[in-house]
Design a protein around this motif. Structure first.
Motif, PDB file in Angstrom:
ATOM      1  N   LEU A 106       9.460  -3.223   2.931  1.00  0.00           N
ATOM      2  CA  LEU A 106      10.707  -3.068   2.167  1.00  0.00           C
ATOM      3  C   LEU A 106      11.413  -4.418   2.045  1.00  0.00           C
ATOM      4  CD1 LEU A 106      13.026  -1.549   0.783  1.00  0.00           C
ATOM      5  CD2 LEU A 106      13.826  -0.865   3.048  1.00  0.00           C
ATOM      6  N   GLN A 107      11.559  -5.125   3.159  1.00  0.00           N
ATOM      7  CA  GLN A 107      12.247  -6.421   3.135  1.00  0.00           C
ATOM      8  C   GLN A 107      11.537  -7.410   2.208  1.00  0.00           C
ATOM      9  OE1 GLN A 107      15.250  -7.029   4.429  1.00  0.00           O
ATOM     10  NE2 GLN A 107      15.246  -4.899   5.089  1.00  0.00           N
ATOM     11  N   GLN A 108      10.227  -7.446   2.279  1.00  0.00           N
ATOM     12  CA  GLN A 108       9.452  -8.357   1.435  1.00  0.00           C
ATOM     13  C   GLN A 108       9.574  -7.953  -0.041  1.00  0.00           C
ATOM     14  OE1 GLN A 108       5.407  -8.805   2.755  1.00  0.00           O
ATOM     15  NE2 GLN A 108       4.870 -10.122   1.041  1.00  0.00           N
ATOM     16  N   ALA A 109       9.548  -6.664  -0.298  1.00  0.00           N
ATOM     17  CA  ALA A 109       9.635  -6.160  -1.670  1.00  0.00           C
ATOM     18  C   ALA A 109      10.998  -6.454  -2.298  1.00  0.00           C
ATOM     19  CB  ALA A 109       9.359  -4.660  -1.699  1.00  0.00           C
ATOM     20  N   LEU A 110      12.054  -6.476  -1.485  1.00  0.00           N
ATOM     21  CA  LEU A 110      13.387  -6.766  -2.018  1.00  0.00           C
ATOM     22  C   LEU A 110      13.397  -8.112  -2.734  1.00  0.00           C
ATOM     23  CD1 LEU A 110      15.687  -5.524   0.892  1.00  0.00           C
ATOM     24  CD2 LEU A 110      15.368  -4.444  -1.351  1.00  0.00           C
ATOM     25  N   LEU A 111      12.729  -9.101  -2.164  1.00  0.00           N
ATOM     26  CA  LEU A 111      12.664 -10.433  -2.793  1.00  0.00           C
ATOM     27  C   LEU A 111      11.943 -10.356  -4.137  1.00  0.00           C
ATOM     28  CD1 LEU A 111      11.752 -12.540   0.371  1.00  0.00           C
ATOM     29  CD2 LEU A 111      13.987 -12.361  -0.753  1.00  0.00           C
ATOM     30  N   THR A 112      10.834  -9.614  -4.180  1.00  0.00           N
ATOM     31  CA  THR A 112      10.089  -9.444  -5.435  1.00  0.00           C
ATOM     32  C   THR A 112      10.964  -8.753  -6.480  1.00  0.00           C
ATOM     33  OG1 THR A 112       8.035  -9.265  -4.188  1.00  0.00           O
ATOM     34  CG2 THR A 112       7.995  -8.463  -6.456  1.00  0.00           C
ATOM     35  N   LEU A 113      11.682  -7.720  -6.055  1.00  0.00           N
ATOM     36  CA  LEU A 113      12.542  -6.971  -6.986  1.00  0.00           C
ATOM     37  C   LEU A 113      13.690  -7.845  -7.493  1.00  0.00           C
ATOM     38  CD1 LEU A 113      12.500  -3.590  -5.061  1.00  0.00           C
ATOM     39  CD2 LEU A 113      11.466  -4.027  -7.311  1.00  0.00           C
ATOM     40  N   LYS A 138       0.832  -1.204   0.000  1.00  0.00           N
ATOM     41  CA  LYS A 138       0.000   0.000   0.000  1.00  0.00           C
ATOM     42  C   LYS A 138       0.875   1.266   0.000  1.00  0.00           C
ATOM     43  CE  LYS A 138      -3.992  -2.155   0.593  1.00  0.00           C
ATOM     44  NZ  LYS A 138      -4.052  -2.980  -0.590  1.00  0.00           N
ATOM     45  N   ASP A 139       0.373   2.306  -0.660  1.00  0.00           N
ATOM     46  CA  ASP A 139       0.964   3.654  -0.588  1.00  0.00           C
ATOM     47  C   ASP A 139       2.460   3.709  -0.903  1.00  0.00           C
ATOM     48  OD1 ASP A 139      -1.527   4.744   0.138  1.00  0.00           O
ATOM     49  OD2 ASP A 139      -1.178   4.172   2.232  1.00  0.00           O
ATOM     50  N   ILE A 140       2.859   3.047  -1.966  1.00  0.00           N
ATOM     51  CA  ILE A 140       4.250   3.114  -2.414  1.00  0.00           C
ATOM     52  C   ILE A 140       4.447   4.469  -3.095  1.00  0.00           C
ATOM     53  CG2 ILE A 140       5.961   2.141  -3.978  1.00  0.00           C
ATOM     54  CD1 ILE A 140       4.519  -0.483  -3.855  1.00  0.00           C
ATOM     55  N   GLN A 141       5.588   5.083  -2.846  1.00  0.00           N
ATOM     56  CA  GLN A 141       5.965   6.296  -3.586  1.00  0.00           C
ATOM     57  C   GLN A 141       7.074   5.912  -4.562  1.00  0.00           C
ATOM     58  OE1 GLN A 141       6.556  10.018  -1.261  1.00  0.00           O
ATOM     59  NE2 GLN A 141       6.402   8.617   0.477  1.00  0.00           N
ATOM     60  N   LEU A 149      20.186  18.438 -18.813  1.00  0.00           N
ATOM     61  CA  LEU A 149      21.402  18.078 -18.097  1.00  0.00           C
ATOM     62  C   LEU A 149      21.982  16.834 -18.753  1.00  0.00           C
ATOM     63  CD1 LEU A 149      22.856  19.141 -15.490  1.00  0.00           C
ATOM     64  CD2 LEU A 149      21.761  17.268 -14.283  1.00  0.00           C
ATOM     65  N   LYS A 150      23.287  16.831 -18.980  1.00  0.00           N
ATOM     66  CA  LYS A 150      23.924  15.641 -19.542  1.00  0.00           C
ATOM     67  C   LYS A 150      23.835  14.520 -18.511  1.00  0.00           C
ATOM     68  CE  LYS A 150      27.166  18.085 -22.485  1.00  0.00           C
ATOM     69  NZ  LYS A 150      28.566  18.478 -22.660  1.00  0.00           N
ATOM     70  N   ALA A 151      23.576  13.316 -18.990  1.00  0.00           N
ATOM     71  CA  ALA A 151      23.414  12.191 -18.074  1.00  0.00           C
ATOM     72  C   ALA A 151      23.811  10.888 -18.756  1.00  0.00           C
ATOM     73  CB  ALA A 151      21.957  12.106 -17.620  1.00  0.00           C
ATOM     74  N   LYS A 152      24.327   9.966 -17.927  1.00  0.00           N
ATOM     75  CA  LYS A 152      24.530   8.615 -18.433  1.00  0.00           C
ATOM     76  C   LYS A 152      23.141   8.032 -18.706  1.00  0.00           C
ATOM     77  CE  LYS A 152      26.961   7.569 -14.762  1.00  0.00           C
ATOM     78  NZ  LYS A 152      27.747   8.063 -13.743  1.00  0.00           N
ATOM     79  N   PRO A 153      23.042   7.099 -19.620  1.00  0.00           N
ATOM     80  CA  PRO A 153      21.713   6.534 -19.925  1.00  0.00           C
ATOM     81  C   PRO A 153      21.272   5.499 -18.884  1.00  0.00           C
ATOM     82  CG  PRO A 153      23.367   5.520 -21.305  1.00  0.00           C
ATOM     83  CD  PRO A 153      24.076   6.582 -20.499  1.00  0.00           C
ATOM     84  N   ILE A 154      21.249   5.945 -17.624  1.00  0.00           N
ATOM     85  CA  ILE A 154      20.829   5.085 -16.517  1.00  0.00           C
ATOM     86  C   ILE A 154      19.746   5.834 -15.749  1.00  0.00           C
ATOM     87  CG2 ILE A 154      21.522   3.881 -14.407  1.00  0.00           C
ATOM     88  CD1 ILE A 154      24.442   4.024 -15.493  1.00  0.00           C
ATOM     89  N   LEU A 155      18.562   5.247 -15.651  1.00  0.00           N
ATOM     90  CA  LEU A 155      17.497   5.873 -14.870  1.00  0.00           C
ATOM     91  C   LEU A 155      17.768   5.684 -13.385  1.00  0.00           C
ATOM     92  CD1 LEU A 155      14.118   4.828 -16.542  1.00  0.00           C
ATOM     93  CD2 LEU A 155      15.215   7.068 -16.585  1.00  0.00           C
ATOM     94  N   ASP A 156      17.593   6.748 -12.620  1.00  0.00           N
ATOM     95  CA  ASP A 156      17.629   6.673 -11.164  1.00  0.00           C
ATOM     96  C   ASP A 156      16.208   6.830 -10.671  1.00  0.00           C
ATOM     97  OD1 ASP A 156      20.331   6.467  -9.879  1.00  0.00           O
ATOM     98  OD2 ASP A 156      20.747   8.135 -11.242  1.00  0.00           O
ATOM     99  N   ILE A 157      15.751   5.839  -9.923  1.00  0.00           N
ATOM    100  CA  ILE A 157      14.385   5.835  -9.411  1.00  0.00           C
ATOM    101  C   ILE A 157      14.431   5.547  -7.918  1.00  0.00           C
ATOM    102  CG2 ILE A 157      12.158   4.634  -9.485  1.00  0.00           C
ATOM    103  CD1 ILE A 157      12.638   4.134 -12.452  1.00  0.00           C
ATOM    104  N   MET A 158      13.639   6.311  -7.160  1.00  0.00           N
ATOM    105  CA  MET A 158      13.485   6.046  -5.735  1.00  0.00           C
ATOM    106  C   MET A 158      12.114   5.439  -5.499  1.00  0.00           C
ATOM    107  SD  MET A 158      15.056   9.272  -3.651  1.00  0.00           S
ATOM    108  CE  MET A 158      13.849  10.440  -4.261  1.00  0.00           C
ATOM    109  N   ILE A 159      12.093   4.508  -4.562  1.00  0.00           N
ATOM    110  CA  ILE A 159      10.829   3.894  -4.179  1.00  0.00           C
ATOM    111  C   ILE A 159      10.797   3.823  -2.653  1.00  0.00           C
ATOM    112  CG2 ILE A 159      11.799   1.571  -4.485  1.00  0.00           C
ATOM    113  CD1 ILE A 159       8.979   0.682  -5.419  1.00  0.00           C
ATOM    114  N   ALA A 160       9.679   4.228  -2.071  1.00  0.00           N
ATOM    115  CA  ALA A 160       9.546   4.201  -0.613  1.00  0.00           C
ATOM    116  C   ALA A 160       8.354   3.332  -0.222  1.00  0.00           C
ATOM    117  CB  ALA A 160       9.373   5.614  -0.066  1.00  0.00           C
TER     118      ALA A 160
END
Length: 168
Positions: free
Chosen positions: A58-65, A25-28, A40-51
């Motif tokens: 978080l611990q359970q989601a790590l396994l899914t990821l 629930k309520d993932i950002q 802005l110049k950037a390497k072609p790597i997306l940076d994404i944050m998830i909370a």
């Protein structure tokens, strides 16, 4: 450099993450880093944050990821600064099959982690202030020309971000 294709790639990835993590629930999920800043110049790597709402989520989601194909690198920030690991912060990377090319960096947090809001404040500041964005780009280019190691490159960028008075 930034383009609408970066934003499209983020939105596509966000939808896939939300789909595979739908039990939580309520993932950002936020796009940040150089690919989120127009022009802005950037390497072609997306940076994404998830909370996630809790440490358990978080611990359970790590396994899914990890099942999704991400490589869990643990708390890379603490490793970088030689500090004890923070159980509320993880870094995961998505690579090509040989694990030689990074496509996506996923920074996972428990909701309320100070790094999550700090990263968003920095992103928003670069989006609003072209001079600051140029200063940051110049720093990155100088570090690249000086052939700094990846570790040293990250440390110096981190010091630059910390030097900004509006970032806690």
């Amino acid at each position: 450099s930034w383009s609408s294709s970066n934003e499209k790639a983020f939105l596509w990835t966000k939808s896939k993450l939300l789909n595979s993590l739908s039990i939580f629930k309520d993932i950002q999920i936020k796009h940040f880093g150089s690919t989120s800043i127009p022009h802005l110049k950037a390497k072609p790597i997306l940076d994404i944050m998830i909370a996630f709402q809790s440490s358990e989520d978080l611990q359970q989601a790590l396994l899914t990821l990890e099942n999704f194909g991400f490589i869990n690198k643990g708390d890379a920030v603490s490793k970088l600064y030689k500090q004890p690991a923070d159980p509320n912060r993880y870094f995961l990377a998505f690579y090509d099959n040989k694990q030689e090319v990074d496509y996506l960096h996923l920074h996972a947090f428990v909701s309320g982690h100070p790094d999550f809001s700090r990263n968003l404040k920095f992103r928003d500041s670069l989006r609003k202030n072209k001079n600051l964005a140029q200063e940051y780009q110049n720093l990155k280019e100088d570090l690249k020309q000086e052939k700094k190691s990846r570790t040293e490159y990250r440390r110096i960028k981190g010091k630059f971000i910390e030097s900004l008075s509006f970032i806690p």
